[in-house]
Scaffold this motif. Structure first.
Motif, PDB file in Angstrom:
ATOM      1  N   PHE A 179      -6.936   1.708  -4.205  1.00 45.40           N
ATOM      2  CA  PHE A 179      -8.267   1.272  -3.798  1.00 45.40           C
ATOM      3  C   PHE A 179      -8.666  -0.037  -4.473  1.00 45.40           C
ATOM      4  CE2 PHE A 179      -8.707   5.733  -2.468  1.00 45.40           C
ATOM      5  CZ  PHE A 179      -9.060   5.495  -1.159  1.00 45.40           C
ATOM      6  N   LEU A 199     -15.302   3.153  -4.618  1.00 46.76           N
ATOM      7  CA  LEU A 199     -14.487   4.360  -4.632  1.00 46.76           C
ATOM      8  C   LEU A 199     -13.527   4.360  -5.819  1.00 46.76           C
ATOM      9  CD1 LEU A 199     -13.794   6.996  -3.309  1.00 46.76           C
ATOM     10  CD2 LEU A 199     -12.258   5.784  -1.788  1.00 46.76           C
ATOM     11  N   ALA A 200     -12.913   3.218  -6.107  1.00 46.80           N
ATOM     12  CA  ALA A 200     -11.989   3.123  -7.242  1.00 46.80           C
ATOM     13  C   ALA A 200     -12.729   3.366  -8.559  1.00 46.80           C
ATOM     14  CB  ALA A 200     -11.306   1.764  -7.251  1.00 46.80           C
ATOM     15  N   SER A 240       0.827  -1.206   0.000  1.00 50.87           N
ATOM     16  CA  SER A 240       0.000   0.000   0.000  1.00 50.87           C
ATOM     17  C   SER A 240       0.862   1.257   0.000  1.00 50.87           C
ATOM     18  CB  SER A 240      -0.925   0.013   1.212  1.00 50.87           C
ATOM     19  OG  SER A 240      -1.856  -1.028   1.125  1.00 50.87           O
ATOM     20  N   SER A 266     -14.368  -0.183  -1.259  1.00 51.76           N
ATOM     21  CA  SER A 266     -13.111   0.113  -1.946  1.00 51.76           C
ATOM     22  C   SER A 266     -13.297   0.075  -3.458  1.00 51.76           C
ATOM     23  CB  SER A 266     -12.036  -0.885  -1.523  1.00 51.76           C
ATOM     24  OG  SER A 266     -11.764  -0.773  -0.157  1.00 51.76           O
ATOM     25  N   ARG A 273     -16.690  -5.574   2.972  1.00 59.82           N
ATOM     26  CA  ARG A 273     -16.064  -4.251   2.981  1.00 59.82           C
ATOM     27  C   ARG A 273     -15.421  -3.927   1.645  1.00 59.82           C
ATOM     28  NH1 ARG A 273     -12.302  -4.096   8.182  1.00 59.82           N
ATOM     29  NH2 ARG A 273     -11.188  -5.441   6.744  1.00 59.82           N
ATOM     30  N   HIS A 274     -15.134  -4.952   0.867  1.00 61.00           N
ATOM     31  CA  HIS A 274     -14.472  -4.735  -0.413  1.00 61.00           C
ATOM     32  C   HIS A 274     -15.339  -3.922  -1.367  1.00 61.00           C
ATOM     33  CE1 HIS A 274     -16.811  -8.442  -0.763  1.00 61.00           C
ATOM     34  NE2 HIS A 274     -16.940  -8.150  -2.055  1.00 61.00           N
ATOM     35  N   TYR A 300      -6.464  -2.338  -5.240  1.00 58.77           N
ATOM     36  CA  TYR A 300      -5.652  -3.317  -4.497  1.00 58.77           C
ATOM     37  C   TYR A 300      -6.295  -3.631  -3.145  1.00 58.77           C
ATOM     38  CZ  TYR A 300      -1.819  -5.327  -1.857  1.00 58.77           C
ATOM     39  OH  TYR A 300      -1.058  -6.140  -1.072  1.00 58.77           O
ATOM     40  N   ARG A 301      -6.726  -2.587  -2.451  1.00 61.72           N
ATOM     41  CA  ARG A 301      -7.360  -2.804  -1.154  1.00 61.72           C
ATOM     42  C   ARG A 301      -8.639  -3.630  -1.297  1.00 61.72           C
ATOM     43  NH1 ARG A 301      -8.742   1.582   3.479  1.00 61.72           N
ATOM     44  NH2 ARG A 301     -10.076   0.222   4.692  1.00 61.72           N
ATOM     45  N   GLY A 302      -9.443  -3.301  -2.303  1.00 63.12           N
ATOM     46  CA  GLY A 302     -10.661  -4.065  -2.538  1.00 63.12           C
ATOM     47  C   GLY A 302     -10.376  -5.520  -2.855  1.00 63.12           C
ATOM     48  N   GLU A 334      -9.309  -7.241   0.412  1.00 57.05           N
ATOM     49  CA  GLU A 334     -10.462  -7.452   1.282  1.00 57.05           C
ATOM     50  C   GLU A 334     -11.369  -8.537   0.725  1.00 57.05           C
ATOM     51  OE1 GLU A 334     -12.078  -3.531   1.413  1.00 57.05           O
ATOM     52  OE2 GLU A 334     -10.848  -2.932   3.118  1.00 57.05           O
TER      53      GLU A 334
END
Length: 84
Positions: free
Chosen positions: A40, A63-64, A9, A60, A56-57, A42-44, A47
Motif C-alpha cells: 500500500f 490504509l498503510a 505489486s 493508499s 487517490r494516493h 508502494y501503491r500510494g 499514485e
C-alpha cells in the motif's frame, strides 16, 4: 509503466500470501499487517508520483498507516512494558 507496477505489486504481495498460508492464524500475526502495509505504501507512492491530480494516493497511504498503527497498538497490548 503499468506492466512494471503490476510486476512489482505481485512481488510485494507474494510474501503476504506466503505468511497467510504458513503462519498460525489462531493468534494475531503482526507480520501479516506489516507485509500488507508495504504494497500500500508502494501503491500510494506510484499514485502520488504519476496521478497527483486525482489524490487517490491519500487512500493508499491512509490504509498503510492504519495497518502500521494497528501493529503498534496490538503489539503494545500483547506485551506490556512491565513484562519486557
Amino acid at each position: 509503466m503499468h506492466k512494471q507496477y503490476i510486476i512489482i505489486s505481485l512481488i510485494l504481495l507474494t510474501p503476504v500470501l506466503l505468511a497467510i498460508w504458513l503462519l498460525d492464524r489462531s493468534q494475531p500475526q503482526l507480520l501479516i499487517a506489516l507485509l500488507l502495509a508495504i504494497p500500500f505504501f508502494y501503491r500510494g507512492y506510484m499514485e502520488w508520483k504519476y496521478v497527483k491530480e486525482t489524490k487517490r494516493h491519500r487512500v493508499s497511504f491512509m490504509l498503510a498507516f492504519t495497518l502500521l498503527f494497528e501493529v503498534i497498538v496490538v503489539n503494545n497490548k500483547s506485551y506490556p512494558r512491565s513484562q519486557l
